[in-house]
Design a protein around this motif. Structure first.
Motif, PDB file in Angstrom:
ATOM      1  N   ILE A 135       0.846  -1.201   0.000  1.00  0.00           N
ATOM      2  CA  ILE A 135       0.000   0.000   0.000  1.00  0.00           C
ATOM      3  C   ILE A 135       0.878   1.247   0.000  1.00  0.00           C
ATOM      4  O   ILE A 135       0.606   2.201  -0.726  1.00  0.00           O
ATOM      5  N   SER A 136       1.942   1.235   0.783  1.00  0.00           N
ATOM      6  CA  SER A 136       2.858   2.376   0.835  1.00  0.00           C
ATOM      7  C   SER A 136       3.513   2.633  -0.525  1.00  0.00           C
ATOM      8  O   SER A 136       3.609   3.779  -0.971  1.00  0.00           O
ATOM      9  N   LYS A 137       3.942   1.577  -1.191  1.00  0.00           N
ATOM     10  CA  LYS A 137       4.587   1.730  -2.500  1.00  0.00           C
ATOM     11  C   LYS A 137       3.606   2.262  -3.535  1.00  0.00           C
ATOM     12  O   LYS A 137       3.973   3.069  -4.386  1.00  0.00           O
ATOM     13  N   ILE A 138       2.358   1.840  -3.459  1.00  0.00           N
ATOM     14  CA  ILE A 138       1.337   2.351  -4.382  1.00  0.00           C
ATOM     15  C   ILE A 138       1.070   3.824  -4.084  1.00  0.00           C
ATOM     16  O   ILE A 138       1.003   4.651  -4.987  1.00  0.00           O
ATOM     17  N   ARG A 139       0.952   4.158  -2.805  1.00  0.00           N
ATOM     18  CA  ARG A 139       0.674   5.547  -2.425  1.00  0.00           C
ATOM     19  C   ARG A 139       1.789   6.492  -2.865  1.00  0.00           C
ATOM     20  O   ARG A 139       1.543   7.625  -3.260  1.00  0.00           O
ATOM     21  N   HIS A 140       3.029   6.026  -2.798  1.00  0.00           N
ATOM     22  CA  HIS A 140       4.172   6.866  -3.187  1.00  0.00           C
ATOM     23  C   HIS A 140       4.569   6.673  -4.651  1.00  0.00           C
ATOM     24  O   HIS A 140       5.640   7.096  -5.067  1.00  0.00           O
ATOM     25  N   ARG A 141       3.700   6.027  -5.395  1.00  0.00           N
ATOM     26  CA  ARG A 141       3.848   5.836  -6.848  1.00  0.00           C
ATOM     27  C   ARG A 141       5.120   5.100  -7.257  1.00  0.00           C
ATOM     28  O   ARG A 141       5.687   5.330  -8.298  1.00  0.00           O
ATOM     29  N   ARG A 142       5.555   4.203  -6.401  1.00  0.00           N
ATOM     30  CA  ARG A 142       6.698   3.354  -6.742  1.00  0.00           C
ATOM     31  C   ARG A 142       6.242   2.029  -7.324  1.00  0.00           C
ATOM     32  O   ARG A 142       7.052   1.257  -7.826  1.00  0.00           O
ATOM     33  N   LEU A 143       4.937   1.765  -7.238  1.00  0.00           N
ATOM     34  CA  LEU A 143       4.363   0.524  -7.734  1.00  0.00           C
ATOM     35  C   LEU A 143       2.965   0.829  -8.266  1.00  0.00           C
ATOM     36  O   LEU A 143       2.192   1.518  -7.598  1.00  0.00           O
ATOM     37  N   PRO A 144       2.634   0.349  -9.465  1.00  0.00           N
ATOM     38  CA  PRO A 144       1.274   0.590  -9.978  1.00  0.00           C
ATOM     39  C   PRO A 144       0.268  -0.350  -9.317  1.00  0.00           C
ATOM     40  O   PRO A 144       0.637  -1.367  -8.729  1.00  0.00           O
ATOM     41  N   VAL A 145      -0.996  -0.004  -9.426  1.00  0.00           N
ATOM     42  CA  VAL A 145      -2.057  -0.880  -8.928  1.00  0.00           C
ATOM     43  C   VAL A 145      -2.197  -2.010  -9.937  1.00  0.00           C
ATOM     44  O   VAL A 145      -2.578  -1.790 -11.081  1.00  0.00           O
ATOM     45  N   GLY A 146      -1.859  -3.209  -9.535  1.00  0.00           N
ATOM     46  CA  GLY A 146      -1.898  -4.360 -10.430  1.00  0.00           C
ATOM     47  C   GLY A 146      -3.307  -4.905 -10.588  1.00  0.00           C
ATOM     48  O   GLY A 146      -4.213  -4.582  -9.811  1.00  0.00           O
ATOM     49  N   ALA A 147      -3.481  -5.744 -11.591  1.00  0.00           N
ATOM     50  CA  ALA A 147      -4.790  -6.319 -11.886  1.00  0.00           C
ATOM     51  C   ALA A 147      -5.322  -7.153 -10.719  1.00  0.00           C
ATOM     52  O   ALA A 147      -6.503  -7.059 -10.369  1.00  0.00           O
ATOM     53  N   SER A 148      -4.467  -7.967 -10.111  1.00  0.00           N
ATOM     54  CA  SER A 148      -4.939  -8.823  -9.017  1.00  0.00           C
ATOM     55  C   SER A 148      -5.373  -7.989  -7.809  1.00  0.00           C
ATOM     56  O   SER A 148      -6.364  -8.315  -7.146  1.00  0.00           O
ATOM     57  N   LEU A 149      -4.654  -6.894  -7.533  1.00  0.00           N
ATOM     58  CA  LEU A 149      -5.044  -6.026  -6.419  1.00  0.00           C
ATOM     59  C   LEU A 149      -6.339  -5.290  -6.755  1.00  0.00           C
ATOM     60  O   LEU A 149      -7.201  -5.121  -5.892  1.00  0.00           O
ATOM     61  N   LEU A 150      -6.490  -4.877  -7.991  1.00  0.00           N
ATOM     62  CA  LEU A 150      -7.719  -4.209  -8.410  1.00  0.00           C
ATOM     63  C   LEU A 150      -8.923  -5.144  -8.252  1.00  0.00           C
ATOM     64  O   LEU A 150      -9.987  -4.734  -7.771  1.00  0.00           O
ATOM     65  N   ILE A 151      -8.730  -6.405  -8.598  1.00  0.00           N
ATOM     66  CA  ILE A 151      -9.806  -7.394  -8.426  1.00  0.00           C
ATOM     67  C   ILE A 151     -10.110  -7.594  -6.945  1.00  0.00           C
ATOM     68  O   ILE A 151     -11.271  -7.676  -6.541  1.00  0.00           O
ATOM     69  N   ARG A 152      -9.072  -7.649  -6.120  1.00  0.00           N
ATOM     70  CA  ARG A 152      -9.276  -7.796  -4.667  1.00  0.00           C
ATOM     71  C   ARG A 152     -10.026  -6.590  -4.103  1.00  0.00           C
ATOM     72  O   ARG A 152     -10.919  -6.740  -3.260  1.00  0.00           O
ATOM     73  N   MET A 153      -9.683  -5.388  -4.573  1.00  0.00           N
ATOM     74  CA  MET A 153     -10.389  -4.177  -4.134  1.00  0.00           C
ATOM     75  C   MET A 153     -11.864  -4.264  -4.517  1.00  0.00           C
ATOM     76  O   MET A 153     -12.738  -3.868  -3.741  1.00  0.00           O
ATOM     77  N   HIS A 154     -12.134  -4.785  -5.696  1.00  0.00           N
ATOM     78  CA  HIS A 154     -13.509  -4.965  -6.158  1.00  0.00           C
ATOM     79  C   HIS A 154     -14.260  -5.941  -5.247  1.00  0.00           C
ATOM     80  O   HIS A 154     -15.395  -5.679  -4.837  1.00  0.00           O
ATOM     81  N   GLU A 155     -13.631  -7.056  -4.909  1.00  0.00           N
ATOM     82  CA  GLU A 155     -14.271  -8.064  -4.060  1.00  0.00           C
ATOM     83  C   GLU A 155     -14.591  -7.529  -2.669  1.00  0.00           C
ATOM     84  O   GLU A 155     -15.655  -7.792  -2.120  1.00  0.00           O
ATOM     85  N   VAL A 156     -13.673  -6.744  -2.116  1.00  0.00           N
ATOM     86  CA  VAL A 156     -13.837  -6.245  -0.756  1.00  0.00           C
ATOM     87  C   VAL A 156     -14.823  -5.074  -0.684  1.00  0.00           C
ATOM     88  O   VAL A 156     -15.621  -4.979   0.244  1.00  0.00           O
ATOM     89  N   SER A 157     -14.777  -4.202  -1.692  1.00  0.00           N
ATOM     90  CA  SER A 157     -15.562  -2.964  -1.633  1.00  0.00           C
ATOM     91  C   SER A 157     -16.903  -3.025  -2.367  1.00  0.00           C
ATOM     92  O   SER A 157     -17.735  -2.147  -2.181  1.00  0.00           O
ATOM     93  N   ASP A 158     -17.085  -4.023  -3.227  1.00  0.00           N
ATOM     94  CA  ASP A 158     -18.273  -4.122  -4.084  1.00  0.00           C
ATOM     95  C   ASP A 158     -18.383  -2.971  -5.084  1.00  0.00           C
ATOM     96  O   ASP A 158     -19.452  -2.745  -5.654  1.00  0.00           O
ATOM     97  N   LEU A 159     -17.294  -2.222  -5.289  1.00  0.00           N
ATOM     98  CA  LEU A 159     -17.253  -1.220  -6.351  1.00  0.00           C
ATOM     99  C   LEU A 159     -16.861  -1.927  -7.642  1.00  0.00           C
ATOM    100  O   LEU A 159     -16.080  -2.871  -7.616  1.00  0.00           O
ATOM    101  N   SER A 160     -17.390  -1.462  -8.758  1.00  0.00           N
ATOM    102  CA  SER A 160     -17.037  -2.093 -10.025  1.00  0.00           C
ATOM    103  C   SER A 160     -15.586  -1.773 -10.383  1.00  0.00           C
ATOM    104  O   SER A 160     -15.024  -0.775  -9.910  1.00  0.00           O
ATOM    105  N   ILE A 161     -15.002  -2.601 -11.225  1.00  0.00           N
ATOM    106  CA  ILE A 161     -13.634  -2.360 -11.685  1.00  0.00           C
ATOM    107  C   ILE A 161     -13.570  -1.010 -12.384  1.00  0.00           C
ATOM    108  O   ILE A 161     -12.627  -0.239 -12.199  1.00  0.00           O
ATOM    109  N   LYS A 162     -14.590  -0.699 -13.157  1.00  0.00           N
ATOM    110  CA  LYS A 162     -14.635   0.586 -13.859  1.00  0.00           C
ATOM    111  C   LYS A 162     -14.622   1.744 -12.865  1.00  0.00           C
ATOM    112  O   LYS A 162     -13.908   2.726 -13.049  1.00  0.00           O
ATOM    113  N   ASP A 163     -15.409   1.632 -11.789  1.00  0.00           N
ATOM    114  CA  ASP A 163     -15.435   2.682 -10.765  1.00  0.00           C
ATOM    115  C   ASP A 163     -14.083   2.811 -10.071  1.00  0.00           C
ATOM    116  O   ASP A 163     -13.618   3.923  -9.796  1.00  0.00           O
TER     117      ASP A 163
END
Length: 101
Positions: free
Chosen positions: A47-75
């Motif tokens: 999370i720290s590396k993403i926040r400081h822009r040293r690492l992009p948000v990867g597809a697997s993390l984006l999917i995990r965010m979708h599962e946890v938050s119920d927000l669509s991938i597009k959102d």
């Protein structure tokens, strides 16, 4: 004058992972990045590396965010400033591997 408006629009829609992370923290009623990392089941340094822009948000993390938050991938992509409608994929990814004879 038109050039100034285009510049403002470009600045408004730039990639910003902090907006995504803060939105998730608020939606999930969490206190901080450590709580977010626990909710997403990832290591806190990720999370720290993403926040400081040293690492992009990867597809697997984006999917995990979708599962946890119920927000669509597009959102989720919109929250981080990703406005692309199409993704370019190399033709090589879909070609079958040659068979050894």
């Amino acid at each position: 004058m038109n050039e100034i408006n285009e510049t403002k629009a470009a600045e408004q829609f730039q990639y910003d992972p902090n907006n995504l992370l803060e939105s998730l923290i608020e939606k999930l009623n969490l206190k901080n990045d450590a709580a977010l990392s626990r909710a997403l089941e990832v290591a806190p340094p990720l999370i720290s590396k993403i926040r400081h822009r040293r690492l992009p948000v990867g597809a697997s993390l984006l999917i995990r965010m979708h599962e946890v938050s119920d927000l669509s991938i597009k959102d989720l992509r919109t929250l981080m400033g990703d406005r692309r409608n199409k993704f370019r994929i190399s033709d090589k990814q879909f070609k079958p591997k040659p068979q050894a004879s």
